[in-house]
Design a protein around this motif. Structure first.
Motif, PDB file in Angstrom:
ATOM      1  N   ILE A 143      -5.619 -31.330 -17.535  1.00 57.09           N
ATOM      2  CA  ILE A 143      -5.122 -32.703 -17.575  1.00 57.09           C
ATOM      3  C   ILE A 143      -5.401 -33.323 -18.940  1.00 57.09           C
ATOM      4  CG2 ILE A 143      -5.660 -35.026 -16.761  1.00 57.09           C
ATOM      5  CD1 ILE A 143      -3.730 -33.888 -14.943  1.00 57.09           C
ATOM      6  N   ALA A 144      -6.566 -33.022 -19.494  1.00 55.29           N
ATOM      7  CA  ALA A 144      -6.896 -33.552 -20.828  1.00 55.29           C
ATOM      8  C   ALA A 144      -5.905 -33.045 -21.874  1.00 55.29           C
ATOM      9  CB  ALA A 144      -8.322 -33.166 -21.204  1.00 55.29           C
ATOM     10  N   ASP A 145      -5.546 -31.758 -21.776  1.00 59.95           N
ATOM     11  CA  ASP A 145      -4.553 -31.208 -22.703  1.00 59.95           C
ATOM     12  C   ASP A 145      -3.204 -31.902 -22.521  1.00 59.95           C
ATOM     13  OD1 ASP A 145      -6.392 -29.321 -23.678  1.00 59.95           O
ATOM     14  OD2 ASP A 145      -5.867 -27.890 -22.093  1.00 59.95           O
ATOM     15  N   LEU A 146      -2.822 -32.147 -21.260  1.00 61.98           N
ATOM     16  CA  LEU A 146      -1.548 -32.810 -20.992  1.00 61.98           C
ATOM     17  C   LEU A 146      -1.545 -34.213 -21.579  1.00 61.98           C
ATOM     18  CD1 LEU A 146       1.225 -32.780 -19.568  1.00 61.98           C
ATOM     19  CD2 LEU A 146       0.067 -33.565 -17.485  1.00 61.98           C
ATOM     20  N   ARG A 147      -2.646 -34.951 -21.372  1.00 63.01           N
ATOM     21  CA  ARG A 147      -2.723 -36.307 -21.921  1.00 63.01           C
ATOM     22  C   ARG A 147      -2.644 -36.294 -23.444  1.00 63.01           C
ATOM     23  NH1 ARG A 147      -6.814 -37.696 -17.385  1.00 63.01           N
ATOM     24  NH2 ARG A 147      -5.576 -39.141 -16.103  1.00 63.01           N
ATOM     25  N   ALA A 148      -3.237 -35.291 -24.045  1.00 63.77           N
ATOM     26  CA  ALA A 148      -3.242 -35.221 -25.504  1.00 63.77           C
ATOM     27  C   ALA A 148      -1.856 -34.913 -26.064  1.00 63.77           C
ATOM     28  CB  ALA A 148      -4.237 -34.159 -25.966  1.00 63.77           C
ATOM     29  N   SER A 149      -1.001 -34.297 -25.254  1.00 67.31           N
ATOM     30  CA  SER A 149       0.313 -33.881 -25.751  1.00 67.31           C
ATOM     31  C   SER A 149       1.442 -34.811 -25.340  1.00 67.31           C
ATOM     32  CB  SER A 149       0.626 -32.458 -25.258  1.00 67.31           C
ATOM     33  OG  SER A 149       0.660 -32.410 -23.843  1.00 67.31           O
ATOM     34  N   VAL A 150       1.127 -35.860 -24.571  1.00 68.48           N
ATOM     35  CA  VAL A 150       2.150 -36.759 -24.047  1.00 68.48           C
ATOM     36  C   VAL A 150       1.964 -38.156 -24.636  1.00 68.48           C
ATOM     37  CG1 VAL A 150       2.934 -37.936 -21.952  1.00 68.48           C
ATOM     38  CG2 VAL A 150       2.541 -35.477 -21.920  1.00 68.48           C
ATOM     39  N   THR A 151       3.068 -38.768 -25.039  1.00 68.12           N
ATOM     40  CA  THR A 151       3.032 -40.120 -25.602  1.00 68.12           C
ATOM     41  C   THR A 151       2.844 -41.170 -24.524  1.00 68.12           C
ATOM     42  OG1 THR A 151       4.539 -39.375 -27.332  1.00 68.12           O
ATOM     43  CG2 THR A 151       4.284 -41.745 -27.065  1.00 68.12           C
ATOM     44  N   GLY A 152       3.518 -40.994 -23.389  1.00 70.93           N
ATOM     45  CA  GLY A 152       3.450 -41.956 -22.302  1.00 70.93           C
ATOM     46  C   GLY A 152       2.211 -41.756 -21.441  1.00 70.93           C
ATOM     47  N   PRO A 153       2.079 -42.554 -20.385  1.00 68.99           N
ATOM     48  CA  PRO A 153       0.907 -42.449 -19.513  1.00 68.99           C
ATOM     49  C   PRO A 153       0.912 -41.164 -18.690  1.00 68.99           C
ATOM     50  CG  PRO A 153       2.492 -43.996 -18.606  1.00 68.99           C
ATOM     51  CD  PRO A 153       2.989 -43.631 -19.961  1.00 68.99           C
ATOM     52  N   VAL A 154      -0.269 -40.612 -18.479  1.00 72.53           N
ATOM     53  CA  VAL A 154      -0.488 -39.472 -17.588  1.00 72.53           C
ATOM     54  C   VAL A 154      -1.540 -39.915 -16.591  1.00 72.53           C
ATOM     55  CG1 VAL A 154      -1.261 -37.091 -17.384  1.00 72.53           C
ATOM     56  CG2 VAL A 154       0.114 -37.801 -19.365  1.00 72.53           C
ATOM     57  N   LEU A 155      -1.170 -40.010 -15.327  1.00 67.04           N
ATOM     58  CA  LEU A 155      -2.020 -40.660 -14.337  1.00 67.04           C
ATOM     59  C   LEU A 155      -2.227 -39.783 -13.113  1.00 67.04           C
ATOM     60  CD1 LEU A 155      -0.150 -44.089 -14.483  1.00 67.04           C
ATOM     61  CD2 LEU A 155      -2.319 -43.563 -15.601  1.00 67.04           C
ATOM     62  N   THR A 156      -3.437 -39.829 -12.564  1.00 67.15           N
ATOM     63  CA  THR A 156      -3.737 -39.228 -11.266  1.00 67.15           C
ATOM     64  C   THR A 156      -4.132 -40.350 -10.311  1.00 67.15           C
ATOM     65  OG1 THR A 156      -6.074 -38.859 -11.756  1.00 67.15           O
ATOM     66  CG2 THR A 156      -4.530 -37.120 -12.404  1.00 67.15           C
ATOM     67  N   ALA A 157      -4.346 -39.994  -9.053  1.00 67.47           N
ATOM     68  CA  ALA A 157      -4.623 -41.002  -8.031  1.00 67.47           C
ATOM     69  C   ALA A 157      -5.874 -41.820  -8.334  1.00 67.47           C
ATOM     70  CB  ALA A 157      -4.754 -40.332  -6.673  1.00 67.47           C
ATOM     71  N   GLU A 158      -6.758 -41.315  -9.181  1.00 68.77           N
ATOM     72  CA  GLU A 158      -7.985 -42.028  -9.518  1.00 68.77           C
ATOM     73  C   GLU A 158      -7.780 -43.057 -10.628  1.00 68.77           C
ATOM     74  OE1 GLU A 158      -7.869 -38.566  -9.416  1.00 68.77           O
ATOM     75  OE2 GLU A 158      -8.549 -38.646  -7.311  1.00 68.77           O
ATOM     76  N   ASP A 159      -6.619 -43.058 -11.242  1.00 67.92           N
ATOM     77  CA  ASP A 159      -6.394 -43.908 -12.414  1.00 67.92           C
ATOM     78  C   ASP A 159      -5.730 -45.227 -12.041  1.00 67.92           C
ATOM     79  OD1 ASP A 159      -7.333 -42.019 -14.338  1.00 67.92           O
ATOM     80  OD2 ASP A 159      -5.440 -40.923 -14.117  1.00 67.92           O
ATOM     81  N   ASP A 160      -6.130 -46.297 -12.745  1.00 64.87           N
ATOM     82  CA  ASP A 160      -5.423 -47.563 -12.621  1.00 64.87           C
ATOM     83  C   ASP A 160      -3.986 -47.368 -13.100  1.00 64.87           C
ATOM     84  OD1 ASP A 160      -7.730 -48.809 -11.752  1.00 64.87           O
ATOM     85  OD2 ASP A 160      -8.285 -49.548 -13.746  1.00 64.87           O
ATOM     86  N   GLY A 161      -3.068 -47.971 -12.413  1.00 68.77           N
ATOM     87  CA  GLY A 161      -1.670 -47.861 -12.804  1.00 68.77           C
ATOM     88  C   GLY A 161      -0.915 -46.754 -12.101  1.00 68.77           C
ATOM     89  N   TYR A 162      -1.620 -45.879 -11.392  1.00 66.47           N
ATOM     90  CA  TYR A 162      -0.966 -44.757 -10.697  1.00 66.47           C
ATOM     91  C   TYR A 162       0.048 -45.271  -9.674  1.00 66.47           C
ATOM     92  CZ  TYR A 162      -0.717 -40.785  -7.359  1.00 66.47           C
ATOM     93  OH  TYR A 162      -0.306 -39.779  -6.512  1.00 66.47           O
ATOM     94  N   ALA A 163      -0.381 -46.192  -8.805  1.00 65.56           N
ATOM     95  CA  ALA A 163       0.519 -46.686  -7.755  1.00 65.56           C
ATOM     96  C   ALA A 163       1.703 -47.438  -8.357  1.00 65.56           C
ATOM     97  CB  ALA A 163      -0.242 -47.578  -6.785  1.00 65.56           C
ATOM     98  N   ASN A 164       1.454 -48.224  -9.394  1.00 65.92           N
ATOM     99  CA  ASN A 164       2.537 -48.994 -10.004  1.00 65.92           C
ATOM    100  C   ASN A 164       3.583 -48.089 -10.636  1.00 65.92           C
ATOM    101  OD1 ASN A 164       3.643 -51.663 -10.834  1.00 65.92           O
ATOM    102  ND2 ASN A 164       3.280 -50.838 -12.885  1.00 65.92           N
ATOM    103  N   GLU A 165       3.151 -46.946 -11.157  1.00 67.29           N
ATOM    104  CA  GLU A 165       4.081 -46.006 -11.789  1.00 67.29           C
ATOM    105  C   GLU A 165       5.029 -45.391 -10.768  1.00 67.29           C
ATOM    106  OE1 GLU A 165       5.663 -44.242 -15.205  1.00 67.29           O
ATOM    107  OE2 GLU A 165       4.102 -45.785 -15.037  1.00 67.29           O
ATOM    108  N   LEU A 166       4.663 -45.459  -9.499  1.00 63.22           N
ATOM    109  CA  LEU A 166       5.435 -44.796  -8.457  1.00 63.22           C
ATOM    110  C   LEU A 166       6.375 -45.738  -7.717  1.00 63.22           C
ATOM    111  CD1 LEU A 166       2.493 -42.675  -6.966  1.00 63.22           C
ATOM    112  CD2 LEU A 166       4.220 -41.949  -8.611  1.00 63.22           C
ATOM    113  N   HIS A 167       6.542 -46.974  -8.205  1.00 62.09           N
ATOM    114  CA  HIS A 167       7.377 -47.915  -7.454  1.00 62.09           C
ATOM    115  C   HIS A 167       8.823 -47.426  -7.420  1.00 62.09           C
ATOM    116  CE1 HIS A 167       9.566 -49.885 -10.779  1.00 62.09           C
ATOM    117  NE2 HIS A 167       8.451 -49.832 -11.482  1.00 62.09           N
ATOM    118  N   THR A 168       9.472 -47.702  -6.299  1.00 64.18           N
ATOM    119  CA  THR A 168      10.791 -47.139  -6.023  1.00 64.18           C
ATOM    120  C   THR A 168      11.635 -48.159  -5.278  1.00 64.18           C
ATOM    121  OG1 THR A 168      11.927 -45.293  -4.921  1.00 64.18           O
ATOM    122  CG2 THR A 168       9.923 -46.107  -3.893  1.00 64.18           C
ATOM    123  N   TYR A 169      12.951 -47.994  -5.324  1.00 62.25           N
ATOM    124  CA  TYR A 169      13.848 -48.930  -4.641  1.00 62.25           C
ATOM    125  C   TYR A 169      13.777 -48.737  -3.131  1.00 62.25           C
ATOM    126  CZ  TYR A 169      18.111 -51.275  -3.118  1.00 62.25           C
ATOM    127  OH  TYR A 169      19.007 -52.091  -2.465  1.00 62.25           O
TER     128      TYR A 169
END
Length: 451
Positions: free
Chosen positions: A3-29
C-alpha cells in the motif's frame, strides 16, 4: 507492491477502510449498492489508473470502477476500486465536430459546452451520468432512432488493460479490442477517455407532456399504435410515474400518478406538432412542455432526478407491444416510481458503419421496458419480486434479451449478463477477453468470463 508503494506512485488519494475520507470517496447515485473495497484509488490521471491495476494484479484482486454510480453494479467488496470523478478533461474540436471526454465528465458538462457551439452528442436522459460509462455500455439516448447508439460514433478510446498498459485504441490500431470496448462496457479494462463524433443539432422539437393518471390507459394504448409508423426522426418513450410528495417534484405532479410522454423530433417543429397532435387531443394535460428547444435543454425531456436515491431497476426488450402487453403494464405498475416503454427501431436496429459489440440490435427489438422502484433494504425483495412478475407477464412478447446499460445488480450472473450481447458475438467477446484479461481482473461488472 505494498500500500505504501501504491501511495507513493499515485497522485490522487489512496484510501483503506481505516482512513478518513474512505466512505466519502465511495459515494454513489444509486444508494442500494454499498461499496467496501480493499483499497480505493482516486485517479487524477491515467498513470494513477495504471498503478491501481498493477497493484490489483500483483495481489490477485479484482478491479472495480466507480464514476457517478447510476448503474447499480456488483458491490466491490475486497476489490481495488478506481474512482474516476477527477478525470475531468473535455475538449471539443469544433471544425472536426469531435469531442474527447475523460472518464469523470458527466453529460451536463458536455451538453453545455457542445451546445454553445451549435453541436450535440448522443447523450442519455440523465445529465449526471458519466459520458464514458454510458457510451461504452451502448448509449441509448433521445436521438437514438435517428442516429443510433452513442457507441456507434466512437472513433478512439484510451484504456488501461489488465497488463497495466495505457492503450489508445482505434479501428486501425487494435480492431478487435476497439470492437469489444464499444458495447462491452468495463470487461476489457478501465476506459479513461473516449473520442467521438458530434452532430450539428442546435435545436429540436420536444420535451414532455404529463397526463393525469385517469388518462394513463388511453396514453399508453395510443403510444403503441402511434409508434407503428412514426418516422425515425422521432424518438419517444412514455412512462407511468408514481411521484412522491417531495420538494424536488413539481407541485402539480406531487403524490399522484401521471403518464409522461417524452419526445425528441429532429425535423420541422410544425411537423413535430402535427405528429403528436393525437396525444394532445386526448384531454387536458397536467403540464405540456413540448416546444422547439435548444439542445442545451435536452435534459428537460425526461427530467430525471439528479439527487442520489435508493433504486431497484429491471428491464426487458420486446418484439411487439400489443394491447395485452400494455394492459399488463397498467395492471402491475403500482409499486414502481417509473414504468417506461421506450420506442426502439430505426438506426438502433441497423448495423453501424464501423461494427461494434452493442447487442440485440435487430428488427425484432422494437421496445424497451424499464422499471424503477425506490425503497430501503427491507423493500428490496418485494420490489424485485414485483418487477420480475411484470417482466414475466411480458414474456409472450419479449425477445428474451436485455440492454446492457439497463442491467443492474440482480442481473450480474454470467448467464444473465450474456443476454446483453448477441449469441453470435458472445464467443468473440470471450476470445478477446482471454487475450486481454485472461485472469478476469475486470469482473466487478456484468461479466464476460474468459472461458
Amino acid at each position: 507492491m505494498t500500500i505504501a508503494d501504491l501511495r507513493a506512485s499515485v497522485t490522487g488519494p489512496v484510501l483503506t477502510a481505516e482512513d478518513d475520507g474512505y466512505a466519502n470517496e465511495l459515494h454513489t447515485y444509486n444508494l442500494t449498492v454499498v461499496h467496501t473495497p480493499s483499497v480505493v484509488v482516486g485517479a487524477m490521471n491515467p498513470a494513477d489508473v495504471q498503478a491501481a491495476v498493477r497493484y490489483a494484479a500483483a495481489h490477485g484482486l479484482p478491479v472495480a470502477v466507480l464514476g457517478a454510480g447510476h448503474g447499480s453494479s456488483v458491490p466491490s467488496a475486497g476489490a481495488v476500486l478506481v474512482t474516476t470523478r477527477r478525470l475531468t478533461g473535455l475538449t471539443i474540436d469544433e471544425p472536426a465536430r469531435t469531442a474527447r471526454v475523460e472518464a469523470g465528465v458527466v453529460w451536463a458538462e458536455l451538453i453545455e459546452q457542445a451546445g454553445k457551439l451549435g453541436l450535440a452528442a448522443l447523450n442519455g436522459s440523465s445529465p449526471t451520468v458519466t459520458v464514458v460509462s454510458y457510451t461504452i455500455g451502448g448509449g441509448l439516448g433521445p436521438f437514438g432512432r435517428k442516429h443510433g447508439y452513442a457507441a456507434d460514433h466512437v472513433t478512439a478510446l484510451e484504456v488501461v488493460t489488465a497488463d497495466g498498459e495505457l492503450r489508445r485504441v482505434t479501428a486501425e490500431t487494435e480492431p478487435d479490442l476497439f470492437w469489444a470496448l464499444r458495447g462491452g462496457k468495463g470487461n476489457f479494462g478501465v476506459v479513461t477517455a473516449v473520442e467521438f463524433t458530434l452532430f450539428p443539432i442546435r435545436t429540436f422539437y420536444g420535451g414532455g407532456i404529463f397526463f393525469p393518471g385517469e388518462l394513463a390507459g388511453e396514453v399508453l394504448h395510443l403510444f403503441r399504435r402511434w409508434t407503428a409508423d412514426v418516422p425515425e426522426e422521432m424518438s419517444a418513450s412514455v412512462g407511468l410515474l408514481h411521484l412522491p410528495p417531495l420538494p424536488f417534484v413539481p407541485e402539480p405532479l406531487r403524490d399522484r400518478l401521471v403518464a409522461h410522454l417524452r419526445i425528441t423530433y429532429l425535423g420541422d417543429p410544425q411537423e413535430g406538432a402535427r405528429l403528436i397532435a393525437p396525444f394532445r387531443a386526448l384531454g387536458e394535460p397536467v403540464i405540456d412542455a413540448v416546444a422547439e428547444l435548444p439542445y442545451t435543454a435536452i435534459a428537460s425531456v425526461h427530467s430525471d432526478p439528479v439527487d442520489p436515491l435508493p433504486l431497484y431497476e429491471h428491464g426487458a426488450l420486446l418484439r411487439a407491444l400489443p394491447a395485452e402487453a400494455v394492459d399488463e403494464i397498467l395492471r402491475r405498475s403500482g409499486p414502481f416510481v417509473l414504468a417506461e416503454i421506450r420506442h426502439m427501431g430505426g438506426a438502433l436496429s441497423r448495423p453501424p458503419a464501423v461494427p461494434n459489440a452493442v447487442g440485440n440490435r435487430d428488427d425484432d427489438t422494437l421496445y424497451n421496458v424499464f422499471l424503477v422502484a425506490a425503497g430501503g433494504p427491507a423493500d428490496a425483495e418485494p420490489l424485485h419480486t414485483a418487477e420480475q412478475q411484470l417482466i414475466d407477464a411480458l414474456a409472450p412478447w419479449s425477445t428474451g434479451r436485455r440492454y446492457l446499460n439497463f442491467m443492474f445488480a440482480p442481473d450480474a450472473t454470467p448467464e444473465t449478463a450474456a443476454l446483453a450481447w448477441s449469441p453470435a458475438d458472445y464467443p468473440r467477446l470471450q476470445a478477446i477477453k482471454r487475450r486481454y484479461d485472461p485472469a478476469n481482473l475486470f469482473r466487478i461488472n456484468h461479466n464476460i468470463p474468459p472461458s
